[in-house]
Scaffold this motif. Structure first.
Motif, PDB file in Angstrom:
ATOM      1  N   MET A 118       0.809  -1.224   0.000  1.00 10.43           N
ATOM      2  CA  MET A 118       0.000   0.000   0.000  1.00 10.43           C
ATOM      3  C   MET A 118       0.835   1.264   0.000  1.00 10.43           C
ATOM      4  SD  MET A 118      -1.225   0.389   3.957  1.00 10.43           S
ATOM      5  CE  MET A 118      -0.039   0.729   5.271  1.00 10.43           C
ATOM      6  N   TRP A 119       2.140   1.181   0.355  1.00  8.30           N
ATOM      7  CA  TRP A 119       2.874   2.397   0.676  1.00  8.30           C
ATOM      8  C   TRP A 119       3.075   3.315  -0.519  1.00  8.30           C
ATOM      9  CZ3 TRP A 119       3.053   4.013   5.358  1.00  8.30           C
ATOM     10  CH2 TRP A 119       3.022   3.105   6.408  1.00  8.30           C
ATOM     11  N   LEU A 120       3.193   2.790  -1.718  1.00 11.96           N
ATOM     12  CA  LEU A 120       3.359   3.664  -2.883  1.00 11.96           C
ATOM     13  C   LEU A 120       2.156   4.604  -3.010  1.00 11.96           C
ATOM     14  CD1 LEU A 120       4.606   2.642  -6.407  1.00 11.96           C
ATOM     15  CD2 LEU A 120       2.587   4.076  -6.151  1.00 11.96           C
ATOM     16  N   VAL A 121       0.943   4.033  -3.004  1.00 14.33           N
ATOM     17  CA  VAL A 121      -0.267   4.853  -3.161  1.00 14.33           C
ATOM     18  C   VAL A 121      -0.511   5.675  -1.894  1.00 14.33           C
ATOM     19  CG1 VAL A 121      -2.713   4.809  -3.751  1.00 14.33           C
ATOM     20  CG2 VAL A 121      -1.176   3.103  -4.714  1.00 14.33           C
ATOM     21  N   PHE A 122      -0.170   5.124  -0.737  1.00 12.64           N
ATOM     22  CA  PHE A 122      -0.343   5.857   0.517  1.00 12.64           C
ATOM     23  C   PHE A 122       0.416   7.183   0.470  1.00 12.64           C
ATOM     24  CE2 PHE A 122       0.761   7.063   4.823  1.00 12.64           C
ATOM     25  CZ  PHE A 122      -0.394   6.814   5.541  1.00 12.64           C
ATOM     26  N   PHE A 123       1.642   7.145  -0.015  1.00  8.98           N
ATOM     27  CA  PHE A 123       2.425   8.377  -0.039  1.00  8.98           C
ATOM     28  C   PHE A 123       1.983   9.325  -1.146  1.00  8.98           C
ATOM     29  CE2 PHE A 123       5.594   6.038   2.595  1.00  8.98           C
ATOM     30  CZ  PHE A 123       5.550   6.919   3.668  1.00  8.98           C
ATOM     31  N   ILE A 124       1.300   8.824  -2.165  1.00  2.84           N
ATOM     32  CA  ILE A 124       0.652   9.726  -3.122  1.00  2.84           C
ATOM     33  C   ILE A 124      -0.417  10.544  -2.400  1.00  2.84           C
ATOM     34  CG2 ILE A 124      -0.930   9.774  -5.103  1.00  2.84           C
ATOM     35  CD1 ILE A 124       0.709   7.505  -6.327  1.00  2.84           C
ATOM     36  N   GLY A 125      -1.229   9.875  -1.572  1.00  5.42           N
ATOM     37  CA  GLY A 125      -2.225  10.591  -0.778  1.00  5.42           C
ATOM     38  C   GLY A 125      -1.593  11.551   0.208  1.00  5.42           C
ATOM     39  N   PHE A 126      -0.532  11.104   0.857  1.00  2.00           N
ATOM     40  CA  PHE A 126       0.186  11.958   1.802  1.00  2.00           C
ATOM     41  C   PHE A 126       0.706  13.214   1.106  1.00  2.00           C
ATOM     42  CE2 PHE A 126       4.287  13.341   3.467  1.00  2.00           C
ATOM     43  CZ  PHE A 126       3.995  13.597   4.796  1.00  2.00           C
ATOM     44  N   GLY A 127       1.259  13.037  -0.101  1.00  2.00           N
ATOM     45  CA  GLY A 127       1.794  14.175  -0.840  1.00  2.00           C
ATOM     46  C   GLY A 127       0.725  15.198  -1.177  1.00  2.00           C
ATOM     47  N   ILE A 128      -0.460  14.716  -1.552  1.00  4.95           N
ATOM     48  CA  ILE A 128      -1.567  15.637  -1.863  1.00  4.95           C
ATOM     49  C   ILE A 128      -1.982  16.417  -0.611  1.00  4.95           C
ATOM     50  CG2 ILE A 128      -4.004  15.733  -2.502  1.00  4.95           C
ATOM     51  CD1 ILE A 128      -2.169  15.384  -4.840  1.00  4.95           C
ATOM     52  N   ILE A 129      -2.048  15.733   0.526  1.00  4.02           N
ATOM     53  CA  ILE A 129      -2.419  16.418   1.771  1.00  4.02           C
ATOM     54  C   ILE A 129      -1.374  17.474   2.127  1.00  4.02           C
ATOM     55  CG2 ILE A 129      -2.756  16.105   4.251  1.00  4.02           C
ATOM     56  CD1 ILE A 129      -3.897  13.315   3.613  1.00  4.02           C
ATOM     57  N   ALA A 130      -0.097  17.105   2.029  1.00  3.34           N
ATOM     58  CA  ALA A 130       0.969  18.055   2.360  1.00  3.34           C
ATOM     59  C   ALA A 130       0.946  19.260   1.426  1.00  3.34           C
ATOM     60  CB  ALA A 130       2.326  17.350   2.285  1.00  3.34           C
ATOM     61  N   LEU A 131       0.791  19.019   0.130  1.00  6.96           N
ATOM     62  CA  LEU A 131       0.713  20.125  -0.829  1.00  6.96           C
ATOM     63  C   LEU A 131      -0.442  21.051  -0.492  1.00  6.96           C
ATOM     64  CD1 LEU A 131       1.430  21.484  -3.602  1.00  6.96           C
ATOM     65  CD2 LEU A 131      -0.230  19.915  -4.619  1.00  6.96           C
ATOM     66  N   SER A 132      -1.600  20.463  -0.184  1.00 11.68           N
ATOM     67  CA  SER A 132      -2.803  21.261   0.061  1.00 11.68           C
ATOM     68  C   SER A 132      -2.680  22.112   1.307  1.00 11.68           C
ATOM     69  CB  SER A 132      -4.021  20.329   0.170  1.00 11.68           C
ATOM     70  OG  SER A 132      -4.164  19.554  -1.006  1.00 11.68           O
ATOM     71  N   LEU A 133      -2.071  21.571   2.352  1.00 12.79           N
ATOM     72  CA  LEU A 133      -1.955  22.319   3.608  1.00 12.79           C
ATOM     73  C   LEU A 133      -0.817  23.335   3.580  1.00 12.79           C
ATOM     74  CD1 LEU A 133      -2.525  19.461   6.224  1.00 12.79           C
ATOM     75  CD2 LEU A 133      -4.129  21.254   5.539  1.00 12.79           C
ATOM     76  N   LEU A 134       0.280  23.012   2.896  1.00 15.58           N
ATOM     77  CA  LEU A 134       1.470  23.859   2.960  1.00 15.58           C
ATOM     78  C   LEU A 134       1.568  24.887   1.837  1.00 15.58           C
ATOM     79  CD1 LEU A 134       4.126  21.138   3.922  1.00 15.58           C
ATOM     80  CD2 LEU A 134       2.968  22.760   5.442  1.00 15.58           C
ATOM     81  N   PHE A 135       1.207  24.484   0.604  1.00 18.63           N
ATOM     82  CA  PHE A 135       1.536  25.331  -0.544  1.00 18.63           C
ATOM     83  C   PHE A 135       0.365  25.684  -1.464  1.00 18.63           C
ATOM     84  CE2 PHE A 135       5.597  22.834   0.050  1.00 18.63           C
ATOM     85  CZ  PHE A 135       6.263  23.850   0.712  1.00 18.63           C
ATOM     86  N   ALA A 136      -0.704  24.876  -1.492  1.00 18.48           N
ATOM     87  CA  ALA A 136      -1.750  25.067  -2.499  1.00 18.48           C
ATOM     88  C   ALA A 136      -2.351  26.478  -2.500  1.00 18.48           C
ATOM     89  CB  ALA A 136      -2.841  24.009  -2.331  1.00 18.48           C
ATOM     90  N   PRO A 137      -2.722  27.047  -1.353  1.00 14.01           N
ATOM     91  CA  PRO A 137      -3.280  28.409  -1.402  1.00 14.01           C
ATOM     92  C   PRO A 137      -2.307  29.434  -1.990  1.00 14.01           C
ATOM     93  CG  PRO A 137      -3.772  27.371   0.700  1.00 14.01           C
ATOM     94  CD  PRO A 137      -2.782  26.484   0.001  1.00 14.01           C
ATOM     95  N   ARG A 138      -1.012  29.270  -1.705  1.00 13.94           N
ATOM     96  CA  ARG A 138      -0.018  30.224  -2.217  1.00 13.94           C
ATOM     97  C   ARG A 138       0.105  30.118  -3.731  1.00 13.94           C
ATOM     98  NH1 ARG A 138       5.501  29.925   0.974  1.00 13.94           N
ATOM     99  NH2 ARG A 138       5.735  31.988   0.034  1.00 13.94           N
ATOM    100  N   ILE A 139       0.217  28.891  -4.247  1.00 10.89           N
ATOM    101  CA  ILE A 139       0.411  28.758  -5.688  1.00 10.89           C
ATOM    102  C   ILE A 139      -0.872  29.042  -6.460  1.00 10.89           C
ATOM    103  CG2 ILE A 139       2.328  27.158  -5.388  1.00 10.89           C
ATOM    104  CD1 ILE A 139       0.537  24.870  -6.060  1.00 10.89           C
ATOM    105  N   GLN A 140      -2.035  28.874  -5.817  1.00  3.38           N
ATOM    106  CA  GLN A 140      -3.288  29.208  -6.495  1.00  3.38           C
ATOM    107  C   GLN A 140      -3.372  30.702  -6.762  1.00  3.38           C
ATOM    108  OE1 GLN A 140      -6.173  30.927  -5.283  1.00  3.38           O
ATOM    109  NE2 GLN A 140      -7.588  30.327  -6.928  1.00  3.38           N
ATOM    110  N   ARG A 141      -2.784  31.503  -5.871  1.00  7.41           N
ATOM    111  CA  ARG A 141      -2.811  32.972  -6.025  1.00  7.41           C
ATOM    112  C   ARG A 141      -1.894  33.461  -7.145  1.00  7.41           C
ATOM    113  NH1 ARG A 141      -2.130  32.723  -0.221  1.00  7.41           N
ATOM    114  NH2 ARG A 141      -4.129  33.012   0.840  1.00  7.41           N
TER     115      ARG A 141
END
Length: 484
Positions: free
Chosen positions: A71-94
């Motif tokens: 499961m770990w390959l797909v698990f870390f895909i999900g983890f990456g999306i969560i990290a991007l969304s919390l840390l950087f997504a609002p900034r890059i959307q602007r």
């Protein structure tokens, strides 16, 4: 019956493509869906784009070979999306841009766009290849045709509906595909396969203990998955291009978190299906053949058709998003800047006149984007025929992406001292190291990502410290863009 269900699904995808063509009247509509997706559409399209051939066909294959720890390959895909969304997504959307390479140019000034564009185009192509190989496998099993014609058939459908409506077609098909894959994977495939295997207690009795150990794959492999996929999801053009479609920074953040959590459950479901398949269809050597084999062995034709359509949903959504991402970067960050540079450098010469004519004739931006998508789509089909394994293609894509671009991109978001010299040094050192290890050692060698990240970080830091600071006007414009 199973063929009829899948054929109806494919016809529906083409119909949505035609509808998207009506909506996509300008470049912003075609590339980023007008930047106005709300929470529901955004969550569905974000989950669909990251859960493709490697997550579905490949994820089940990893579960078959390694049990729950697959499961770990797909698990870390999900983890990456969560990290991007919390840390950087609002900034890059602007930022209101179209590509990751444009972000680098905004932050560091001119000079990095071409190199980063080449790396990102190669990444997007390889991600498309993972899904192209996967739906070739599904069509091969479903229609009984050889894999090359199967790849060409599936690829033609994806290219057509993606080319017609761009991001609007892809968003609408992604949302439909998200619903189909949710029903097909969680409510049909997982319970039916577990029931056919005798339930979880039967798995405990039938399988070796390590197949049900979530850490059996080894900490070295788990760390490699984190570095390659967890970090890779932070910077991929296909992912950022979805962030650009969000209506507001809040939609980008919380819609992305929801999609990431969905991916975590998807990871566990795929690994469980793969482990149960060891009981139902033992002895399969090629892991990409596990999914169609276990579906054929356990399901009635109608349900099998729906589940195969669910897998195709996951596969095609990633293929279409990756093709649009690769074609966007190739056109805006590689080819057109080169042509514009040639025109400026040699207006009076024959070569300069030709380049100028090519640039001047590209007035219809949507038409040009369609041409690039079709050309790169054909390239992805040829690569898919040559590369037989979805996880191999995914590994090549993310090693190149993370090794070459992770440090310069994240460095630009968090370190003010980073400069264009450091960016170029980091990109080249990381990409060359990753390619060298994969070519001369092994595609799956964990050292590829370790050494590439190290080389990129050292080159980026040294290059930045020994070079002149980024122009204050560039930094002021960057801060102004982020403050919007």
């Amino acid at each position: 019956m199973d063929i009829a269900v899948v054929v109806l699904y494919l016809i529906g995808m083409l119909a949505v493509g035609v509808w998207g063509r009506i909506r996509a009247k300008n470049q912003e509509e075609y590339l980023v869906a007008g930047r106005r997706l709300g929470p529901l559409l955004f969550t569905g399209t974000m989950a669909a784009v990251v859960l493709g051939g490697a997550s579905t066909v490949g994820g089940i294959g990893l579960g078959y070979m390694s049990g729950i720890s697959g499961m770990w390959l797909v698990f870390f895909i999900g983890f990456g999306i969560i990290a991007l969304s919390l840390l950087f997504a609002p900034r890059i959307q602007r930022l209101e841009i179209y590509t990751v390479s444009q972000m680098l140019e905004l932050r560091y000034g001119k000079g990095s766009r071409l190199v980063s564009g080449i790396i990102m185009t190669a990444y997007g192509l390889m991600i498309a290849v993972t899904s192209t190989v996967a739906y070739g496998t599904i069509f091969h099993a479903l229609f009984g045709i050889e894999k090359v014609p199967a790849i060409l058939l599936g690829g033609a459908i994806v290219i057509i509906y993606s080319m017609l409506g761009g991001m609007w077609s892809i968003t609408l098909t992604d949302f439909v595909q998200f619903i189909i894959q949710t029903i097909g994977i969680f409510f049909l495939l997982l319970p039916i396969i577990l029931s056919s295997a005798g339930g979880f207690s039967a798995l405990q009795a039938e399988l070796p203990a390590e197949m049900l150990d979530p850490f059996a794959v080894g900490w070295d492999t788990i760390l490699m998955y984190f570095l390659v996929y967890g970090l890779g999801l932070l910077i991929g053009q296909d992912i950022w291009q979805r962030v650009f479609t969000a209506r507001t920074p809040g939609v980008a953040r919380w819609g992305g978190v929801s999609a990431g959590i969905y991916c975590l459950f998807y990871a566990v479901a795929g690994a469980l299906v793969g482990a149960a398949a060891q009981v139902i269809v033992p002895g399969i050597e090629a892991r990409d053949d596990v999914f169609p084999a276990v579906v054929d062995a356990t399901m009635s034709p109608f349900i099998a058709g729906f589940v195969l359509a669910a897998a195709l949903s996951a596969v095609m959504s990633t293929a279409s998003g990756s093709l649009l991402a690769a074609s966007t970067v190739c056109r805006q960050d590689v080819v057109e800047p080169l042509l514009a540079g040639r025109r400026a450098a040699a207006d009076s010469g024959l070569g300069g006149q030709l380049a100028g004519a090519l640039v001047r004739e590209t007035g219809d931006e949507v038409r040009d984007s369609r041409i690039y998508l079709v050309v790169l789509g054909i390239v992805s089909l040829l690569l898919a025929i040559a590369i037989p394994d979805v996880v191999m293609a995914l590994t090549v894509a993310y090693n190149l992406l993370v090794g070459g671009l992770f440090v310069p991109i994240v460095g630009g978001l968090i370190w003010k001292r980073g400069t264009i010299v450091g960016v170029l040094a980091g990109m080249i050192a990381g990409a060359v190291t990753a390619v060298g290890i994969m070519a001369f050692v092994d595609v799956f060698a964990n050292s590829a990502i370790y050494l590439a990240l190290t080389a990129s970080a050292v080159a980026y830091i040294i290059g930045s410290l020994v070079s002149k600071r980024t122009d204050p006007e560039v930094m002021a414009a960057w801060r102004e863009r982020l403050a919007r």
